[in-house]
Design a protein around this motif. Structure first.
Motif, mmCIF file in Angstrom:
data_model
loop_
_atom_site.group_PDB
_atom_site.id
_atom_site.type_symbol
_atom_site.label_atom_id
_atom_site.label_comp_id
_atom_site.label_asym_id
_atom_site.label_seq_id
_atom_site.Cartn_x
_atom_site.Cartn_y
_atom_site.Cartn_z
ATOM 1 N N PRO A 138 -6.745 -12.447 -45.894
ATOM 2 C CA PRO A 138 -7.541 -13.512 -46.406
ATOM 3 C C PRO A 138 -7.046 -14.837 -45.420
ATOM 4 O O PRO A 138 -7.913 -15.662 -45.393
ATOM 5 C CB PRO A 138 -7.436 -13.928 -47.756
ATOM 6 C CG PRO A 138 -6.262 -13.391 -48.263
ATOM 7 C CD PRO A 138 -5.836 -11.983 -47.445
ATOM 8 N N ALA A 139 -5.781 -14.899 -45.098
ATOM 9 C CA ALA A 139 -5.420 -15.897 -44.184
ATOM 10 C C ALA A 139 -5.860 -15.825 -42.822
ATOM 11 O O ALA A 139 -5.802 -17.023 -42.140
ATOM 12 C CB ALA A 139 -3.852 -16.266 -44.522
ATOM 13 N N ASP A 165 -0.881 -8.438 -53.818
ATOM 14 C CA ASP A 165 0.590 -8.900 -53.442
ATOM 15 C C ASP A 165 0.125 -10.372 -52.764
ATOM 16 O O ASP A 165 0.129 -10.447 -51.500
ATOM 17 C CB ASP A 165 1.212 -8.107 -52.496
ATOM 18 C CG ASP A 165 2.603 -8.606 -51.869
ATOM 19 O OD1 ASP A 165 2.745 -9.642 -52.112
ATOM 20 O OD2 ASP A 165 3.156 -7.535 -51.281
ATOM 21 N N PRO A 166 0.030 -11.647 -53.385
ATOM 22 C CA PRO A 166 -0.672 -12.564 -52.574
ATOM 23 C C PRO A 166 0.446 -13.327 -51.956
ATOM 24 O O PRO A 166 0.577 -14.680 -52.148
ATOM 25 C CB PRO A 166 -1.122 -13.441 -53.888
ATOM 26 C CG PRO A 166 -0.017 -13.025 -54.995
ATOM 27 C CD PRO A 166 0.371 -11.602 -54.764
ATOM 28 N N THR A 167 1.053 -12.768 -50.874
ATOM 29 C CA THR A 167 2.145 -13.152 -49.948
ATOM 30 C C THR A 167 1.340 -14.611 -49.323
ATOM 31 O O THR A 167 0.241 -14.429 -48.836
ATOM 32 C CB THR A 167 2.407 -12.651 -48.825
ATOM 33 O OG1 THR A 167 2.794 -11.067 -49.401
ATOM 34 C CG2 THR A 167 3.484 -12.969 -48.048
ATOM 35 N N TYR A 168 1.978 -15.799 -49.424
ATOM 36 C CA TYR A 168 1.765 -17.043 -49.008
ATOM 37 C C TYR A 168 2.138 -17.422 -47.774
ATOM 38 O O TYR A 168 3.546 -17.771 -47.854
ATOM 39 C CB TYR A 168 1.563 -18.008 -49.922
ATOM 40 C CG TYR A 168 1.081 -19.384 -49.355
ATOM 41 C CD1 TYR A 168 -0.402 -19.328 -49.071
ATOM 42 C CD2 TYR A 168 1.880 -20.606 -49.425
ATOM 43 C CE1 TYR A 168 -0.424 -20.914 -48.461
ATOM 44 C CE2 TYR A 168 1.598 -21.606 -48.802
ATOM 45 C CZ TYR A 168 0.385 -21.772 -48.409
ATOM 46 O OH TYR A 168 -0.005 -23.015 -47.828
ATOM 47 N N ARG A 169 1.720 -17.335 -46.556
ATOM 48 C CA ARG A 169 2.253 -17.918 -45.256
ATOM 49 C C ARG A 169 1.411 -19.003 -44.704
ATOM 50 O O ARG A 169 0.239 -18.737 -44.137
ATOM 51 C CB ARG A 169 2.622 -16.703 -44.271
ATOM 52 C CG ARG A 169 3.448 -15.587 -44.840
ATOM 53 C CD ARG A 169 3.818 -14.309 -43.902
ATOM 54 N NE ARG A 169 4.500 -13.288 -44.377
ATOM 55 C CZ ARG A 169 4.794 -12.340 -43.702
ATOM 56 N NH1 ARG A 169 4.111 -12.187 -42.649
ATOM 57 N NH2 ARG A 169 5.364 -11.382 -44.214
ATOM 58 N N SER A 170 2.119 -20.235 -45.055
ATOM 59 C CA SER A 170 1.024 -21.296 -44.967
ATOM 60 C C SER A 170 0.783 -21.441 -43.155
ATOM 61 O O SER A 170 -0.365 -21.937 -43.012
ATOM 62 C CB SER A 170 1.978 -22.756 -44.853
ATOM 63 O OG SER A 170 3.192 -22.826 -44.188
ATOM 64 N N GLY A 171 1.513 -20.937 -42.212
ATOM 65 C CA GLY A 171 1.212 -20.782 -40.862
ATOM 66 C C GLY A 171 0.083 -19.940 -40.609
ATOM 67 O O GLY A 171 -0.651 -20.310 -39.347
ATOM 68 N N ASP A 178 -9.002 -23.376 -48.288
ATOM 69 C CA ASP A 178 -8.071 -23.796 -49.064
ATOM 70 C C ASP A 178 -7.424 -22.581 -49.738
ATOM 71 O O ASP A 178 -7.765 -21.629 -50.228
ATOM 72 C CB ASP A 178 -8.527 -24.782 -50.398
ATOM 73 C CG ASP A 178 -7.355 -25.008 -51.206
ATOM 74 O OD1 ASP A 178 -6.172 -25.659 -50.654
ATOM 75 O OD2 ASP A 178 -7.133 -24.595 -52.129
ATOM 76 N N PRO A 179 -6.106 -22.342 -49.116
ATOM 77 C CA PRO A 179 -5.254 -21.035 -49.482
ATOM 78 C C PRO A 179 -5.254 -20.811 -50.829
ATOM 79 O O PRO A 179 -5.356 -19.669 -51.528
ATOM 80 C CB PRO A 179 -3.892 -21.364 -48.941
ATOM 81 C CG PRO A 179 -4.161 -22.417 -47.704
ATOM 82 C CD PRO A 179 -5.399 -23.276 -48.017
ATOM 83 N N LYS A 180 -5.030 -21.783 -51.776
ATOM 84 C CA LYS A 180 -4.749 -21.708 -53.331
ATOM 85 C C LYS A 180 -6.051 -21.454 -53.735
ATOM 86 O O LYS A 180 -5.949 -20.113 -54.657
ATOM 87 C CB LYS A 180 -4.386 -23.152 -53.937
ATOM 88 C CG LYS A 180 -4.348 -23.000 -55.235
ATOM 89 C CD LYS A 180 -3.598 -24.483 -55.914
ATOM 90 C CE LYS A 180 -3.484 -24.377 -57.453
ATOM 91 N NZ LYS A 180 -3.220 -25.432 -58.032
ATOM 92 N N GLN A 181 -7.206 -21.849 -53.354
ATOM 93 C CA GLN A 181 -8.381 -21.352 -53.954
ATOM 94 C C GLN A 181 -8.816 -20.134 -53.777
ATOM 95 O O GLN A 181 -9.424 -19.174 -54.432
ATOM 96 C CB GLN A 181 -9.469 -22.647 -53.795
ATOM 97 C CG GLN A 181 -11.026 -22.114 -54.211
ATOM 98 C CD GLN A 181 -10.959 -22.155 -55.661
ATOM 99 O OE1 GLN A 181 -10.480 -22.729 -56.281
ATOM 100 N NE2 GLN A 181 -11.849 -21.131 -56.217
ATOM 101 N N ALA A 182 -8.463 -19.673 -52.379
ATOM 102 C CA ALA A 182 -8.750 -18.367 -51.857
ATOM 103 C C ALA A 182 -8.014 -17.271 -52.637
ATOM 104 O O ALA A 182 -8.562 -16.422 -53.025
ATOM 105 C CB ALA A 182 -8.557 -18.286 -50.358
#
Length: 334
Positions: A138-139, A165-171, A178-182
């Motif tokens: 989704p990013a 597995d909501p791996t968060y990679r800001s780049g 908005d990543p958090k909302q997604a």
């Protein structure tokens, strides 16, 4: 059992041979992978039925990627083709105190420009029993997010289990969502959470520590915020240097906290895809064992992935069960 469905980008990895830097070598080798694809192939290697959904380039590289996926028995019937190139990343393998280094070339890849009409979810999920997603897909683009959410919505309507597995990679988040909302929107459609304190803090807006006590409290709050989530699993990595790690796991299933013992990985061959190997082992295990044995199976599968070159875990069920039986000496099997 029904199919496990994975949805995500297929990538080509290019690396110098051995543990050299690019400047040292003009000889490279390539591997195919991608976070969700790694999970799918690993489950197929365990004997599970898997379908991977993606879009790859309509050229000989895309042909090769599909042939690679097919040889593991993963269904490619829902993989589309486009004139855009396959995504690529360049990887230098670290050693001892020198860290590994990655550079991605995927911003205009075949998958990043996926369109909703390229995925027929009704057809893709026809034999599905379990769907797995990660925070990477989704990013990548708004379409990738929208398509994934549509698939998860239908999967839940069909009563499928959904692991996250909501791996968060800001780049990676560059298209305005908005990543958090997604991630919140997608977690509302999920039933099994595979992630650590960092991921829980991200979606909860909290600041829990890495202690077991905080892990339990964070898991309880996560389940309260997302009532569909029934179980939380966390892989813990202790890194002594680039070549020597320890792996263990812990869980909260709404009633019980349990934790595995450390598995010592003293000579890492390749750590790419090890988190995917954990997720694959967990999905396979949860469909066959109790929660604790499934987590132990996942930890052993993760540890074994460190011994294989490439993105994909090539280990078998018998090899994982051997680790669970305490056979960690690496002696010959005759």
């Amino acid at each position: 059992m029904g199919q496990v469905i994975t949805f995500g980008e297929v990538l080509m990895r290019i690396s110098p041979r051995g543990k050299k830097k690019f400047i040292q070598s003009n000889v490279v080798e390539f591997f195919f992978g991608g976070t969700e694809l790694n999970v799918g192939i690993s489950i197929a290697n365990f004997g599970g039925k898997v379908k991977h959904i993606s879009v790859v380039s309509d050229d000989f590289i895309g042909d090769t990627a599909i042939s690679y996926i097919n040889k593991f028995g993963v269904s490619t019937s829902s993989i589309g083709r486009t004139k855009r190139p396959l995504g690529v990343y360049f990887f230098e393998v670290g050693a001892v105190m020198r860290p590994s280094t990655i550079s991605y070339n995927r911003s205009h890849s075949s998958f990043s420009e996926i369109k909703p009409e390229m995925v027929n979810w009704q057809k893709a999920l026809a034999k599905g029993e379990w769907m797995h997603w990660t925070g990477i897909t989704p990013a990548l683009s708004k379409n990738a997010f929208d398509i994934l959410k549509a698939g998860l919505t239908l999967a839940r309507e069909k009563g499928m289990t959904v692991s996250a597995d909501p791996t968060y990679r800001s780049g990676l988040w560059k298209y305005g969502k908005d990543p958090k909302q997604a991630l919140i929107e997608l977690l509302e459609l999920s039933t099994v959470f595979i992630g650590g304190i960092n991921e829980m803090n991200e979606v909860l807006g909290t600041n829990y520590s890495y202690s077991n006590e905080d892990f339990i409290e964070a898991s309880k709050q996560l389940m309260q915020k997302f009532p569909s989530i029934e179980k939380v699993f966390d892989k813990i990595r202790t890194s002594l240097n680039s070549s020597w790690h320890k792996i263990r796991a812990r869980m909260w299933n709404g009633e019980h906290f349990q934790e595995t013992e450390d598995l010592d990985i003293t000579h890492i061959v390749d750590r790419i895809g090890t988190g995917d190997a954990f997720a694959a082992g967990l999905i396979y295990g949860l469909r066959r064992f109790d929660d604790f044995k499934a987590m132990k199976f996942a930890s052993a599968a993760c540890a074994l992935k460190h011994t294989y070159e490439g993105d994909v875990n090539l280990t078998t069920v018998n090899e994982v069960m051997g680790i669970l039986d305490g056979n960690t000496s690496g002696r010959f099997n005759r």
